[in-house]
Design an enzyme around this catalytic site. Structure first.
Site, PDB file in Angstrom:
ATOM      1  N   ASP A   1      23.747  70.491  50.935  1.00  0.00           N
ATOM      2  CA  ASP A   1      22.590  70.452  51.837  1.00  0.00           C
ATOM      3  C   ASP A   1      22.806  69.397  52.912  1.00  0.00           C
ATOM      4  O   ASP A   1      23.429  68.376  52.640  1.00  0.00           O
ATOM      5  CB  ASP A   1      21.357  70.003  51.035  1.00  0.00           C
TER       6      ASP A   1
ATOM      7  N   TYR B   1      21.642  66.125  55.039  1.00  0.00           N
ATOM      8  CA  TYR B   1      20.753  64.998  54.758  1.00  0.00           C
ATOM      9  C   TYR B   1      19.384  65.299  55.368  1.00  0.00           C
ATOM     10  O   TYR B   1      19.287  65.912  56.431  1.00  0.00           O
ATOM     11  CB  TYR B   1      21.310  63.712  55.365  1.00  0.00           C
TER      12      TYR B   1
ATOM     13  N   PHE C   1      28.420  65.440  54.316  1.00  0.00           N
ATOM     14  CA  PHE C   1      28.688  64.057  53.934  1.00  0.00           C
ATOM     15  C   PHE C   1      28.671  63.073  55.106  1.00  0.00           C
ATOM     16  O   PHE C   1      28.739  61.867  54.909  1.00  0.00           O
ATOM     17  CB  PHE C   1      30.025  63.912  53.177  1.00  0.00           C
TER      18      PHE C   1
ATOM     19  N   HIS D   1      31.077  64.906  41.491  1.00  0.00           N
ATOM     20  CA  HIS D   1      30.480  64.608  42.792  1.00  0.00           C
ATOM     21  C   HIS D   1      30.497  63.101  43.037  1.00  0.00           C
ATOM     22  O   HIS D   1      30.351  62.313  42.091  1.00  0.00           O
ATOM     23  CB  HIS D   1      29.039  65.131  42.812  1.00  0.00           C
TER      24      HIS D   1
END
Length: 224
Positions: free
Chosen positions: A68, A70, A81, A191
């Site tokens: 997703d 931010y 990221f 992750h």
């Protein structure tokens, strides 16, 4: 999505079949309705396809898959990221930087979280869902983006060779069935989130492994 959307011509050509499917029309209508209802959506419309604009299809050497965008003000700019330069570096990216520093000699941890320089070297920074409502993580999941980005992954797998797919966490790893392992390198690990980073992300050495593979296939390594 406005006419100012930026996307490389090579991707427009590859993804035209997706842009013309009914699900994509429904997705566009959903986003238009959300905006008409006064919802704040990230990233800004002209940046939704930034990953595809900065990393044309022919240039893709690495695919890094996120989930997703931010959902905080000023953070998302279309690359997974990554955040805008003037925004605080998020925790997951701090951990990514720590791993690179332990993996790549002479790497200096940047003071910012903008990964545009990766994208311009052939790292497709792809989120599975390309938009999100402000302060509501996951709010645009299940609206059609996943079908679109699955098609992106499949297109890369079938039409290119020797691409490195980096899949961190269970969600990203659930996409591995879309990738032909006989043609590409698939790297998996936990992750980099603070909740899971010690379960196998630290020490994964994905950055040196990526470069070793690229060099073995006569590609230029990534300057992380």
């Amino acid at each position: 999505m406005s006419n100012q959307v930026q996307i490389a011509e090579s991707w427009k050509e590859k993804l035209l079949p997706e842009f013309t499917k009914p699900y994509f029309e429904q997705l566009k209508n959903f986003l238009k309705q959300e905006k008409a209802n006064g919802k704040c959506i990230f990233p800004p419309g002209n940046l939704i396809f930034s990953a595809f604009d900065m990393t044309p299809f022919y240039a893709v050497k690495v695919v890094l898959l996120g989930q997703d965008p931010y959902h905080g003000i000023g953070q998302a700019h279309g690359l997974c990221f990554s955040v805008n330069t003037d925004v605080a570096v998020p925790p997951s990216l701090k951990n990514i930087y720590k791993e690179i520093a332990n993996d790549i000699p002479d790497f200096k941890i940047p003071s910012h979280g903008n990964l545009t320089h990766w994208a311009k070297q052939g790292v497709l920074l792809l989120n599975a869902t390309l938009t999100v409502e402000k302060d509501k993580a996951g709010s645009h999941q299940g609206k059609g983006w996943e079908q679109f980005t699955d098609a992106v992954i499949t297109t890369i797998s079938t039409q290119k060779q020797n691409v490195v797919f980096i899949l961190w966490g269970k969600f990203a790893q659930s996409k591995s069935h879309l990738i032909d392992p006989s043609k590409h390198l698939i790297l998996t690990a936990a992750h980099p989130s603070p909740f899971s980073v010690h379960n196998g992300f630290f020490g994964c050495k994905h950055f040196s492994k990526t470069n070793d593979y690229l060099i073995s296939k006569h590609h230029t390594p990534i300057q992380w």
